[in-house]
Design an enzyme around this catalytic site. Structure first.
Site, short mmCIF file in Angstrom:
data_model
loop_
_atom_site.label_atom_id
_atom_site.label_comp_id
_atom_site.label_asym_id
_atom_site.label_seq_id
_atom_site.Cartn_x
_atom_site.Cartn_y
_atom_site.Cartn_z
N GLU A 74 -5.30 -3.46 -7.54
CA GLU A 74 -6.32 -4.19 -6.81
C GLU A 74 -7.63 -3.41 -6.85
O GLU A 74 -7.68 -2.25 -6.46
CB GLU A 74 -5.91 -4.49 -5.37
CG GLU A 74 -5.41 -3.33 -4.55
CD GLU A 74 -4.94 -3.75 -3.16
OE1 GLU A 74 -5.70 -3.55 -2.19
OE2 GLU A 74 -3.83 -4.29 -3.07
N ASP B 80 0.82 -1.21 0.00
CA ASP B 80 0.00 0.00 0.00
C ASP B 80 0.85 1.26 0.00
O ASP B 80 0.39 2.33 -0.42
CB ASP B 80 -0.91 0.01 1.23
CG ASP B 80 -2.03 -1.00 1.14
OD1 ASP B 80 -1.95 -1.90 0.28
OD2 ASP B 80 -2.99 -0.90 1.92
#
Length: 894
Positions: free
Chosen positions: A542, A472
């Protein structure tokens, strides 16, 4: 000699051993050449229950009465589930009630200490006894542990050979010299005291995918083996290839690390064989020396290959593999040997003029369209399930699997190499892997060692095309430079990317990818009209159109009968974590677009339709916009346990609506509808042009009457997307209507077909009230409630069964003998108990038949799943199907 060889990573040509979950009592390990499998016959027990010390526990004959039997790979909780100490954790809320599951839901469990009363605050002992094969006499012996979670004291025959302060790291690969510790003519014992990861350790987290097991997956999560060699051992065999500018010739470089394990100088010959070519090189090694020995094309011109067979992803070519063999001989005896498979190919990446990361394979652009991987929650190997998972990936037409952490076993990568499926591995988010501010010297050492071990292991696999060393978030500059230096030293042959989000770094600049969601339900048009977040532009690492409700029969397998309807806490426990603890957004969208569900069965049919539509739209939009869009990873491919969210097929391997929506979108040459500009388009995923294609579009009212049609000839360039024409409009359009698209080649053969259910009132997005990119609310909802009024149709099916060895096939002819549309017709293959036969490969499913239309679909399956008998085909649909209105026909077998 130190028994712990500086965390030596293993890259031997080890053989794949039986790792079935069934317990095995065999004590004699299986030996193949120089490798001995030590996967069976393990026993585990809590150190809080065992009063003996390591010296006693690791002694042969130790009384382990009452210990839990297991095979590895496994975890502590996985073992306790397997031997029925714990009830089935996948059913209802059983998992929540297991010991140690009383951790807080306020943060991820990976960031917490073990809760009070947890049996996993204690370390657990893992022990095994085994006899040495006679071939081990006089050899140098090494124990290999490529996956321990998280730290361990290691004992062999009453001696401690490694300490938990050194044996640390989930993704480390450990090798121990046990030559002096093992007894060739006697029973031997190995014991490990394994400690679960702490809150600041680089372990495994399940983020918001599913609950994290109470032991944090502590255990031996990869295969264990013993290797035998002479004075010189071979490690890390590797073949790198350099292709010319036209990709018509290649130069190979073969290398291997040689290690002199003896106390004297060694002199011998390293031999290598590749593509029928024999290579030899004299080598001298002082006592204890390790060095890399190479064969390059400059010195060995036979390594210059003309017209090599390149490795390609299966969607665009053949995944050709070569084998390289290495052996070292001294004094006329083979000391060690190794063998690897490799592919000759080149992967590059670049930033487009819009700043999007674009990958190329062998000089050709490739649009990445894949999904994210989830292993078993307890990390148990399931070879047959893995085979089914990968077959499903290919059957849907996806070309990529992403691994966020949980860097899987060698079997996974061996099979993706063979099948031509690209793999996108990298570190995970949301735990100590991204808590750089609290890293200690030990954490940094574990991170560095993990990067080295995995780079050396995965560099040989042609399916691995990139490494993400952040998830992330990107690592700080010092950590990023450390990772890059390690990748360079490992001769990493592929691109690497700093993180899965769009954040740039001062070291490598823009990532060229984005991680902007959404993860909740959005209408199909979102993927076309969003220009700032998850829409079809750039490389989305994603994203998802949200929940994926399993089929009705699968839901009944994990939701207790008394909780089936209406939805309650038993359902939501099988949603996700953080913001994804329910499916309310999805259900609200379903209600607003399709009408309020009246029952579980009604909810199910609407959920399958909405998931089909959502997955198809996402993948189609990214195809439509190639190469403004350069990649998309569906979050996710599969689940680690029965789940209501983020999958393309459920935990029981039953494909639902999302699977077939994806399969439809991923046709290599595909006709599709653009929800934004109402155009009919053709997407070509092949590297060949297709000219003179006839594209046909027909529009039907809700009652099934055709009100408009149009067709045109279209030339479709290679690897491109083109608009054919606008969807035709007709008079008297109903609020809910249908569009059927078809494409024929110049010979008149049907190449692609597609069926849409649409609303005259369009879905619109409420951009002003979007809090973040996870979810974009709607301002207006399309009206598909007309589907609820579809009448009963007269319907028939006719089956023909075929069989070839263990492979069964059923061909099903479906006929709609009525004046109405048969919508979302669903075929199930079931056994005598009416349970789903899965895995199963349907050529198509959830299909819609126009009035008086007939279709033929087929399914292939493993006959072992049906006990060798023909399965039954059950048909259901959105609107009731009256199958009594036709003369019954008995299926015939041939």
């Amino acid at each position: 000699m130190n028994s712990l060889r500086r965390f030596v990573p293993i890259c031997l040509a080890v053989f794949l051993f039986d790792t079935a979950m069934t317990l095995r009592a065999a004590e004699t390990p299986t030996a193949t050449a120089n490798v001995v499998s030590l996967n069976s016959g393990w026993q585990i027990q809590s150190s809080c229950e065992v009063k003996a010390a390591g010296e006693q526990i690791s002694a042969a004959g130790f009384a382990a009465a009452g210990w839990h039997k297991t095979t590895v790979p496994n975890t502590v909780v996985g073992t306790l589930v397997d031997d029925k100490t714990y009830p089935d954790p996948t059913y209802g809320t059983n998992l929540k009630n297991l010991p140690g599951m009383n951790y807080s839901s306020a943060t991820f469990f990976a960031l917490q200490d073990m809760p009070e009363g947890s049996p996993f605050k204690c370390s657990w002992w893992w022990r095994k006894e085994f006899s040495m094969p006679s071939s081990a006499t006089g050899k140098h012996l090494a124990l290999h542990f490529p996956g321990l979670n998280y730290r361990a004291n290691v004992w062999v025959n009453g001696k401690k050979i490694a300490d938990a302060k050194d044996v640390v790291g989930t993704y480390r690969i450990f090798e121990f010299d046990v030559t002096s510790a093992l007894k060739p003519a006697a029973t031997n014992a190995v014991a490990l005291e394994i400690f679960a990861p702490g809150k600041d350790d680089l372990g495994i987290t399940w983020v918001d995918w599913n609950p994290t097991p109470a032991d944090k997956d502590s255990g031996i999560w990869k295969e264990v083996s013993l290797t035998m060699s002479g004075p010189v051992a071979i490690r890390h065999p590797f073949v790198s290839s350099k292709l010319d500018a036209e990709y018509k010739s290649a130069e190979l470089t073969l290398s291997a690390e040689l290690r002199n394990d003896s106390g004297a100088a060694a002199k011998g010959t390293l031999s290598a064989e590749v593509d029928g070519k024999q290579l030899k090189q004299p080598v001298e090694l002082p006592a204890g020396e390790t060095k890399v020995v190479r064969f390059d094309a400059a010195t060995y011109p036979q390594l210059k290959l003309a017209a090599p067979k390149l490795w390609w992803p299966y969607t665009v070519g053949t995944p050709n593999l070569y084998t390289a063999k290495f052996s070292f001989a001294a004094d006329g005896k083979t000391s060690d040997s190794a063998s690897i498979k490799f592919g000759i190919r080149e992967v590059t990446s670049e930033l487009t003029d819009k700043g999007h990361r674009l990958f190329k394979i062998n000089g050709h652009k490739i649009l990445i369209r894949g999904a994210a991987w989830a292993p078993d929650m307890f990390l148990r190997p399931m070879p047959k399930k893995l085979d089914a998972d990968l077959r499903y990936v290919k059957h849907m037409g996806l070309n990529t699997i992403r691994l966020e952490g949980r860097i899987d076993r060698d079997e996974f990568f061996d099979k993706t190499d063979e099948m031509g499926i690209l793999v996108m591995p990298g570190w995970t988010c949301c735990d100590a892997w991204e808590k750089w501010e609290v890293w200690t010297d030990e954490t940094r050492a574990v991170a560095a060692g993990s990067m080295k071990d995995q780079a050396l292991r995965l560099r040989t696999h042609p399916s691995v095309y990139v490494w993400l060393y952040g998830s992330d978030n990107p690592p700080p500059a010092a950590v990023e430079r450390m990772y890059l230096d390690i990748l360079k030293d490992a001769e990493w042959p592929n691109p690497s990317v700093s993180n899965a989000s769009e954040q740039p770094t001062p070291v490598t600049g823009p990532s060229g990818v984005k991680m902007t969601g959404p993860y909740e339900y959005v209408p199909p048009v979102y993927w076309y009209v969003d220009k700032e977040a998850g829409g079809a532009h750039g490389y989305n690492t994603e994203t998802s159109p949200g929940p994926a409700i399993p089929t009705l029969e699968s839901v009944k397998r994990f939701i207790p009968k008394e909780h089936l309807w209406p939805m309650d806490d038993a359902w939501t426990y099988h949603a996700g974590g953080e913001r994804f603890t329910n499916v309310n957004v999805f259900t609200d969208g379903l209600t607003r677009r399709y009408g309020a569900p009246k029952s579980l069965e009604d909810y199910e049919r609407k959920a399958q339709a909405m998931t089909y539509d959502g997955e198809r739209a996402m993948f189609e939009a990214y195809g439509r916009n190639k190469y403004v869009s350069t990649g998309v990873i569906q979050w996710m491919l599969n689940n680690s346990w029965p789940s209501l969210i983020w999958h393309l097929y459920d935990y029981y391997l039953v494909p639902g609506g999302g699977y077939f929506g994806t399969k439809k979108a991923m046709e290599p040459l595909h006709v599709q509808y653009d929800y934004a500009d109402h155009a009919v388009a053709v997407v070509n995923d092949t590297y060949e042009a297709h000219n003179g294609m006839k594209v046909v579009a027909k529009v039907f009212n809700l009652d099934g009457k055709e009100i408009a049609s149009h067709d045109e000839k279209v030339d479709v360039p290679a690897d491109a997307s083109v608009k054919a024409f606008d969807l035709p409009k007709g008079e008297g359009l109903t609020m809910t209507f249908f569009a059927k698209l078809q494409m024929f080649d110049p010979a008149g053969k049907l190449v692609s077909d597609n069926f849409y259910w649409l609303s005259a009132k369009e879905d619109t997005l409420d951009w002003k009230h979007r809090r973040d990119t996870v979810y974009t609310p709607q301002a207006e909802f399309g009206d598909l409630t007309g589907l609820e009024s579809l009448p009963t149709v007269c319907f028939s099916k006719f089956e023909v069964y075929e069989r070839e060895g263990a492979k069964g096939k059923v061909i099903v002819k479906l006929e709609n003998a009525s004046d109405s549309v048969a919508f979302m017709v669903h075929a199930r293959l079931v056994n005598e108990k009416k349970d789903d036969v899965a895995p199963v490969l349907w050529s198509d499913n959830y299909i819609s038949l126009l009035p008086w239309e007939a279709r033929i679909i087929s399914a292939t399956y493993d006959t072992a799943l049906t006990g060798g008998k023909n399965p039954a085909v059950l048909i259901d649909g959105w609107n009731p199907l009256d199958q009594s209105c036709h003369i019954d026909r008995k299926p015939r077998t041939h």
